[in-house]
Motif scaffolding. Structure first.
Motif, short mmCIF file in Angstrom:
data_model
loop_
_atom_site.label_atom_id
_atom_site.label_comp_id
_atom_site.label_asym_id
_atom_site.label_seq_id
_atom_site.Cartn_x
_atom_site.Cartn_y
_atom_site.Cartn_z
N GLN A 116 -38.02 13.16 -21.33
CA GLN A 116 -36.63 13.12 -21.78
C GLN A 116 -35.92 11.86 -21.30
OE1 GLN A 116 -35.11 16.80 -20.26
NE2 GLN A 116 -36.00 18.02 -21.91
N ALA A 117 -36.20 11.43 -20.08
CA ALA A 117 -35.58 10.21 -19.57
C ALA A 117 -36.05 8.99 -20.35
CB ALA A 117 -35.88 10.04 -18.08
N ARG A 118 -37.35 8.94 -20.65
CA ARG A 118 -37.89 7.82 -21.43
C ARG A 118 -37.31 7.79 -22.83
NH1 ARG A 118 -42.93 9.78 -20.57
NH2 ARG A 118 -43.28 9.66 -18.36
N ALA A 119 -37.10 8.96 -23.42
CA ALA A 119 -36.65 9.05 -24.81
C ALA A 119 -35.13 9.01 -24.95
CB ALA A 119 -37.18 10.33 -25.43
N GLY B 126 -30.19 10.01 -20.13
CA GLY B 126 -31.17 9.88 -19.06
C GLY B 126 -30.67 10.22 -17.67
N LEU B 127 -29.41 10.60 -17.53
CA LEU B 127 -28.86 10.91 -16.20
C LEU B 127 -29.49 12.18 -15.65
CD1 LEU B 127 -26.71 10.24 -14.01
CD2 LEU B 127 -25.22 11.84 -15.22
N PRO B 128 -30.17 12.12 -14.51
CA PRO B 128 -30.75 13.33 -13.93
C PRO B 128 -29.64 14.24 -13.41
CG PRO B 128 -31.67 11.36 -12.91
CD PRO B 128 -30.52 10.93 -13.75
N VAL B 129 -29.73 15.50 -13.75
CA VAL B 129 -28.73 16.48 -13.32
C VAL B 129 -29.45 17.63 -12.63
CG1 VAL B 129 -26.96 18.09 -14.12
CG2 VAL B 129 -27.17 15.87 -15.21
N GLY C 245 -26.97 13.90 -23.35
CA GLY C 245 -28.11 13.06 -22.98
C GLY C 245 -28.63 13.24 -21.57
N ALA C 246 -28.04 14.11 -20.78
CA ALA C 246 -28.51 14.33 -19.40
C ALA C 246 -29.88 14.99 -19.42
CB ALA C 246 -27.51 15.19 -18.63
#
Length: 103
Positions: free
Chosen positions: A48-51, A60-63, A101-102
Motif C-alpha cells: 500500500q505504501a509503494r502504491a 502512504g502515511l503509516p497510521v 491514502g493512509a
C-alpha cells in the motif's frame, strides 16, 4: 504537520516512512522488554505504501490503530471471544483514513 509529511514523502517516498516507523517500534520493543508498541502489522502495508498516489493528502502515511478498532482482515482484540477472528470490515475511522491514502 501535514505539510511536513508531504515534503518528506516527496523527498524520500512513502515506503521509507513506513520502514522508519517500524524500525522505531522495533527499537522501543528492544529497549523496553514487555512493551509491544505494535500488536500486529497489516501484511499489505508495504504494498500500500509503494502504491500510494501522491495526490492523496495522506498518501502512504503509516497510521497505528488501536487493536480494539476494526481493521478488515486483522483481529479485533477487545472482543470477549476466546480466539479473536479477523474483522470483516473497517471501522468508519479506518475507512476514512484509507480513503485519504493512509496505510
Amino acid at each position: 504537520p501535514l505539510a511536513q509529511w508531504q515534503a518528506w514523502r516527496a523527498a524520500r517516498g512513502s515506503e521509507a516512512l513506513l520502514v522508519d516507523s517500524l524500525s522505531h517500534a522495533a527499537w522501543l520493543a528492544s529497549r523496553f522488554p514487555g512493551l509491544s508498541p505494535l500488536s500486529q502489522l497489516n501484511p499489505d502495508s508495504y504494498r500500500q505504501a509503494r502504491a500510494a498516489s501522491s495526490s492523496s493528502p495522506l498518501a502512504g502515511l503509516p497510521v497505528a490503530v488501536k487493536d480494539m478498532i476494526d481493521v478488515a482482515g486483522l483481529p479485533t482484540l477487545s472482543l470477549p471471544a476466546p480466539v479473536p477472528t479477523p474483522s470483516a470490515r473497517d471501522a468508519a475511522i479506518v475507512a476514512r483514513l484509507r480513503a485519504l491514502g493512509a496505510v
